[in-house]
Motif scaffolding. Sequence first.
Motif, mmCIF file in Angstrom:
data_model
loop_
_atom_site.group_PDB
_atom_site.id
_atom_site.type_symbol
_atom_site.label_atom_id
_atom_site.label_comp_id
_atom_site.label_asym_id
_atom_site.label_seq_id
_atom_site.Cartn_x
_atom_site.Cartn_y
_atom_site.Cartn_z
ATOM 1 N N ALA A 4 -52.684 -95.262 49.944
ATOM 2 C CA ALA A 4 -52.858 -95.670 51.337
ATOM 3 C C ALA A 4 -51.888 -94.872 52.193
ATOM 4 O O ALA A 4 -50.719 -94.707 51.833
ATOM 5 N N ALA A 5 -52.372 -94.371 53.317
ATOM 6 C CA ALA A 5 -51.528 -93.591 54.223
ATOM 7 C C ALA A 5 -51.872 -93.957 55.658
ATOM 8 O O ALA A 5 -53.027 -94.269 55.969
ATOM 9 N N THR A 6 -50.870 -93.942 56.508
ATOM 10 C CA THR A 6 -51.130 -94.199 57.913
ATOM 11 C C THR A 6 -51.994 -93.068 58.478
ATOM 12 O O THR A 6 -52.005 -91.954 57.968
ATOM 13 N N HIS A 7 -52.724 -93.385 59.548
ATOM 14 C CA HIS A 7 -53.698 -92.432 60.080
ATOM 15 C C HIS A 7 -53.060 -91.089 60.435
ATOM 16 O O HIS A 7 -53.596 -90.027 60.100
ATOM 17 N N ALA A 8 -51.928 -91.132 61.127
ATOM 18 C CA ALA A 8 -51.315 -89.880 61.592
ATOM 19 C C ALA A 8 -50.980 -88.964 60.425
ATOM 20 O O ALA A 8 -51.204 -87.739 60.494
ATOM 21 N N LEU A 9 -50.464 -89.511 59.318
ATOM 22 C CA LEU A 9 -50.113 -88.685 58.162
ATOM 23 C C LEU A 9 -51.351 -88.269 57.378
ATOM 24 O O LEU A 9 -51.366 -87.197 56.765
#
Length: 303
Positions: free
Chosen positions: A96-101
Amino acid sequence: MNFLWFEDFLVLAETGNFSRAAEERHVTQPAFSRRIRALEDWLGTELLDRTSQPARLTEVGEWFRGVSEELMVRVASIPGEARSVAEAHSTTLRLAATHALSFTFLPRWLRTLETRTSLGPVQLMSDVLRQCEALMHQSKVQFVLSHTHPMTKGALEVDGYPSTIVGSDVLVPVSAANQRGDAMYSLDGPRADPVPFLQYSTDSGIGRITRAVVGDRLAHMKTNVVFTAHLASVLRTMALDGRGVAWLPRTLIEEDLASKRLVQATADSNWRVPAQIRLFRSHGAIGKAAEDFWNAALSVAAE
């Protein structure tokens, strides 16, 4: 035999009252009594002395209470153990990764890791930080990639999940440029009107960081929140449209800064917020493929 009977019995043993136990189990008292009697028939002995009020456990009932508690603990652990067995043989990495990254840092970083280990299939879940943290807590992912800052701790840091810093970023206050190439909205100098501010929602990890680092300073300025969103990519679009000032990750706006579509809203470097890019991993065993991925991340981070 039905596992529900064990739960029924434990509630009854706790309350000693058939009516109250039936209410807690969300069934009628006659139906509840039939389930307790069915459990006793299955065991071939009575578990309760019904002549007393409240009902008391028989000697067998006291023994069976301990057996039931142990059994329910064991049953509750089975799904997690099943997932662990599956993890040990899975070659799919769940990240899982935040959208920006997900849009910027992640692709380049994965290419670097591929020089250290052979990556199998990667299942990426891209979301706001709060949801990424929830996915880790629910054991639905093995890894979470997010921005962090020493001044604010997220749920995974508080809960002691192992982590390592895999990169760095800077949150830069930016604005669209005017015809002279200067910031359309500036944080510097005196101003007659409030600065329009593009704000992150409380679910956003970047928002959590900016509030912790520059929130007090912003509170003493004339600002006007004109737009709120979860995603840095959405605030970037609004900033490009000339709607206000937003703190955006440099990894997301490198091309915008180079082309001067966005410009820094201040000459004061203290408004810029250094941030870490941190990889969190699940507690416990995660399987060989995921361990290889983690070790490759540690190796690259150590360079």
